[in-house]
Design a protein around this motif. Sequence first.
Motif: not given
Length: 653
Positions: A376-382, A399-402, A420-421
Motif C-alpha cells: 500500500x501507499x506509505x507501506x501501511x499494512x492491515x 498491538x494497539x496500533x494495528x 504485507x497484510x
Amino acid sequence: MASASRASVPADSFRTISPVRRGEKAASAVPGDTAAATTLKGTAIPVRSVVAFPRQVKGKAGREAARLRLQRLPAAQAEDPGEAAEEEEEEPLPSVPEDEEEAQLLPPVCGSRMRGMWRDEKVSLYCDQVLQDCKAEDADEVMGKYLSEKLKLKDKWLGVWKTNPNVFFVKYEEASIPFVGILVEVTCEPYQDSSSRFKVTVSVAEPFSSNIANIPRDLVDDILEELEHSVPLLEVYPVEGQDTDIHDIALALEVVRFFYDFLWRDWDDEESCENYAALIEERINLWCDIQDGTIPGPIAQRFKKTLEKYKNKRVELVEYQSNIKEDPSAAEAVECWKKYYEIVMLCGLLKMWEDLRLRVHGPFFPRILRRRKGKREFGKTITHIVAKVMTTEMIKDLSSDTLLQQHDDLDLALDNCYSGDTVIIFPGEYQAANLALLTDDIIIKGVGKREEIMITSEPSRDSFVVSKADNVKLTHLSLIQQGTVDGIVVVESGHMTLENCILKCEGTGVCVLTGAALTITDSEITGAQGAGVELYPGSIAILERNEIHHCNNLRTSDSSKSTLGGVNMKVLPAPKLKMTNNHIYSNKGYGVSILQPTEQFFIVAEEALNKRAASGDKKDDKMLFKVMQNLNLEMNNNKIEANVKGDIRIVTS
C-alpha cells in the motif's frame, strides 16, 4: 443384461405424428432451419422437438458430417428438457390408456469383449490387425472395410437400437432416460457409397420390446418410417442368444465405436504423421491409464469433458456451415471463425494431454493471470478479521496500533489484501475463489482449533489454492477439497509455507511446479488420488514433522498400475527435497517415489533395496547415501511404514 425395472413416462411426453403426413417421405432438416422443420412435422410438433438430420453431402464433407454425428454422445445431443416446461403452463398429465400395448423387457445385449482385454491385446487388435500400416487419412476407409467384412457373416440379426430420447420425446428427464431402446431386426446390405457405410436397415422385431414400458408401437413405426428405416449402425447392439457370428459382429461394432469415441482425432489426417499405429498405441495407453487409475479420477474427468466438448464443437461447426445456403454474410463468417478458434483451443489442450510428459496431472498451465498489487501507499499494512461479528476478545492480543478491517466473507478479505497484510480467520466454514489467485505476500492464519476452521473448495472450479507470490503463508487451517481437479495446493512460482494445516484431498495433492518452493511443517495430508506431495523438476521442498497417509486413493481394480503414494519426485533437473521427522504411512503406492529418465540411479537403487531385503531390512547406508546425493535428497529421522508397495522406489521413465 436386461434391466429389472423400466421407465414409464407421461403420455404427453411422446411426440405425435400428424395423420395427414403419416407415410409421407421425410424431408431433411438442419438445426435452426425453422421452415424446414415446420414443413416436415406440421403444427402438431413444436419446432424445438424436431429431430435434426444433416444434409446428405457427397464426398469427404458428407463422410465427415456423418462421422461427427455418430461421435456425438446422446447426452450432448439432447436439448434442455426444461425449456419446454418453462414456456408452457403446467397441466395435469393424462394417464396412459389401459388398453395400450405395453412393451416387453429388452433382451440382454452381447457383453463387452474389449472390457476384458489387456492393454497389449487392445494395442495388437487396433495396430496389428485392424489399422496395420494405414495412414491417418485412410483410417476412415479401413474401419469401414473392417466393419463391412464382419457384417458379411450374417445378413439378418436381432439388435437393440439405442437412440437419443429426443427422437421420441417432446420433454423428458435426461438423467432418468439416457436412451430409448427398441428391439429391431437388422438387415445388412452392401453399402453403395461411403456416406451410407455406417447406416443399416431395421424394422421392429417381435415381440415389441423397449426400455420404455409405455412407448406407443405406432410412434415407433412412424419414426422409423420417417427415417426410411435407416439408422446409424453404431447405435445398434446385437442381442445375446444368437450364433457365434453375431458375437463377432458385436465385437466389430464395439471396436469401431471405441475407435471413433476415443482414438480418432480429426486433425490426424491434416498433420504429417509418419506412424499412425504408434499414435493410436499412445492413445490406447492414455485410455488404459485413465481406466486403471494411473491418472487420478478428477484429472481423467477433465480430459473426458474436454474431449466431449471438442467433439460437440466440431458438430456445431459442421452443422452451422451446412445451414449457410449461399455466400456467407459477414456475421456468419465471423461466427464460423469464432467456432473454429474454439475448436483450435480445445485441440491444443487435447494434444497436451496426449504428451506423455504431461500425463500425471494433465496440462498444467498458469492459472493466475492477475498482477501483483504490491504494498500500500506509505507501506501501511492491515489485519483483516474474518468472522460474522468482531468482538474485543478476538483482537485483545493485537498491538494497539494495528489497523483492522472486519469481513464476514473470506473472499472479500482476500480481495482487499496487499503485500504485507494478514488475514485472521475464526472458526467456521468458508469458501474463497481468491485462494486460487494468490499473488501478494500475505499471511492467512486461523485462530482456534484448526479442525474448526474449514475452507472448502468450490466444485465448479478447477483450482483450489494456487500461488505465485514471492512468500505466502497459510497456518492453522483445514483445507477440504471438493471436486476441483488441480492439486489441493499448487505453487506456480515463489515460495509458500504451510504450517500446522490439515489438507483433505479429493483430487491430487500438493503440487510444486518447476522453479517454485514449498515448506510444509506440522501438517497432515490425506486422501489424494495421486501423490500427497508432487515435486516437479527443478522445484524445492522442505517437509518437517508432517503426516502423509492414505494417498494414491485410486479407485482401480489393478493396484499394480500406479506407484504414486506419499511423496513423488520428477527428476530432470532434480528437485531439492529435505525431509525431517515425517510420518508417511498407509499409502497405496510407495512412501516416496522418484521418477528419473536414466538407468544410472535405477540400478543403484535396486542394489540398495535388494541388499536391504536380503539382510533383514538392514539399511545399506553407503548405497542409499549415493542415491540421495545424486538426487539432491536429504532424509533424516523419517518414519515410512505400512505403504502398500514399499517405502522408497526409484524408477525410470
